[in-house]
Design a protein around this motif. Sequence first.
Motif, PDB file in Angstrom:
ATOM      1  N   PHE A 184      46.668   0.723  17.770  1.00 46.31           N
ATOM      2  CA  PHE A 184      47.605  -0.185  18.405  1.00 46.31           C
ATOM      3  C   PHE A 184      48.124   0.454  19.846  1.00 46.31           C
ATOM      4  O   PHE A 184      48.587   1.938  19.676  1.00 46.31           O
ATOM      5  N   MET A 185      47.931  -0.110  20.641  1.00 45.98           N
ATOM      6  CA  MET A 185      48.268   0.272  22.037  1.00 45.98           C
ATOM      7  C   MET A 185      47.457   1.801  22.430  1.00 45.98           C
ATOM      8  O   MET A 185      48.154   2.723  22.701  1.00 45.98           O
ATOM      9  N   ASP A 230      45.839   2.846  24.760  1.00 46.55           N
ATOM     10  CA  ASP A 230      46.125   3.327  26.180  1.00 46.55           C
ATOM     11  C   ASP A 230      47.044   4.162  26.440  1.00 46.55           C
ATOM     12  O   ASP A 230      46.914   4.802  27.473  1.00 46.55           O
ATOM     13  N   PHE A 231      48.013   4.439  25.419  1.00 42.69           N
ATOM     14  CA  PHE A 231      49.157   5.146  25.785  1.00 42.69           C
ATOM     15  C   PHE A 231      49.458   6.266  24.927  1.00 42.69           C
ATOM     16  O   PHE A 231      48.827   6.152  23.546  1.00 42.69           O
ATOM     17  N   LYS A 263      54.853   6.413  22.880  1.00 40.72           N
ATOM     18  CA  LYS A 263      54.941   5.317  22.153  1.00 40.72           C
ATOM     19  C   LYS A 263      56.083   5.525  21.207  1.00 40.72           C
ATOM     20  O   LYS A 263      56.840   4.900  20.892  1.00 40.72           O
ATOM     21  N   ARG A 296      56.315  -7.165  21.266  1.00 39.69           N
ATOM     22  CA  ARG A 296      56.372  -7.487  22.448  1.00 39.69           C
ATOM     23  C   ARG A 296      57.674  -6.406  23.027  1.00 39.69           C
ATOM     24  O   ARG A 296      57.260  -5.878  24.207  1.00 39.69           O
ATOM     25  N   ILE A 307      56.176  -2.913  23.287  1.00 35.22           N
ATOM     26  CA  ILE A 307      54.910  -2.754  24.328  1.00 35.22           C
ATOM     27  C   ILE A 307      55.547  -2.844  25.690  1.00 35.22           C
ATOM     28  O   ILE A 307      55.369  -1.864  26.467  1.00 35.22           O
ATOM     29  N   THR A 356      57.349   0.453  25.874  1.00 36.51           N
ATOM     30  CA  THR A 356      56.151   1.873  26.199  1.00 36.51           C
ATOM     31  C   THR A 356      55.854   1.797  27.653  1.00 36.51           C
ATOM     32  O   THR A 356      55.716   2.880  28.071  1.00 36.51           O
ATOM     33  N   LYS A 357      55.627   0.562  28.384  1.00 42.45           N
ATOM     34  CA  LYS A 357      55.236   0.631  29.382  1.00 42.45           C
ATOM     35  C   LYS A 357      56.324   1.142  30.433  1.00 42.45           C
ATOM     36  O   LYS A 357      55.795   2.041  31.621  1.00 42.45           O
ATOM     37  N   ASN A 414      56.327   4.867  30.012  1.00 38.87           N
ATOM     38  CA  ASN A 414      55.273   5.542  30.839  1.00 38.87           C
ATOM     39  C   ASN A 414      55.219   5.630  32.290  1.00 38.87           C
ATOM     40  O   ASN A 414      54.560   6.526  33.003  1.00 38.87           O
TER      41      ASN A 414
END
Length: 274
Positions: free
Chosen positions: A219-220, A222-223, A228, A248, A251, A254-255, A258
């Motif tokens: 799950f995600m 890349d982070f 998260k 959504r 996500i 989280t972005k 980050n």
Amino acid sequence: MPRGIPKAGFRKTKNRVAKTFEPVITEVKPSRFTINERFGFVSDMVTMLAKGDQASVVITGPGGLGKTFNVLNALQSQGLRDVSLLEAMEVGAVISKKSFRVIKGYSTPKGLYRTLYENRDGIVVFDDCDSVLKDPVSLNLLKGALDSYAKRIISWRADLRDDDLPTTFEFRGRVVFISNLSSTQLDQAILTRSMVVDLSMTSQQKVERMYWLLEQSDFMPDFDKSIKKDAMTLIDSLKESVKELSLRTLIQVTKIRNSSGTNWKNLAEYTICG
């Protein structure tokens, strides 16, 4: 529009024009099973369907929390191939028994008839294609496709105008319905012919589901896990104010966490709560 015919969605009364529909209030029914256990049931039922032990599965509940992912993952884990993108294939081509096709969006009854014919030995996943669950003609076609008889015969006795489609055929395939509608809004004839999982959730159950997904390595990926978790902690504290509580949202936050520096919490709160 011809005179005397009111616009769709309204009916004439003596002194006013009134809407003909009532708002649907969706209640979350209590269950002794946790939301993550119910998601596990989705995988179990779809696996049964993939093995040929069940003709139909219905999954209902709010969008954006992993219904489709669970279904597709269960089908692929049984060695079935996704053949949803068929632009290169001829119209009318029969789909393999070891494959599945996802139909999203809108379908007319005639389009449904073609879909069932082309996938008469395979698996069809209707994902947020609620038109087939509401139209009376489509419902009658689905009743034939999901019947409990040894042979499930589907017929179209109106003018087809398609030389490649027969007026009658035997459907040996299986069907999965994924819908954001409540199970109370679906036709009983479909529900009684299917195994049904209701994934309606309270805000707290949505948060529980999201915390569970955080622990999954895929799950995600890349982070960083700490990023998260920071995002999820903020969402948990704001869960009663969030405009849309879903994956959504996680996500999106989280972005923001980050890449937005020390002011990320304020930006995230404004973005998801307004």
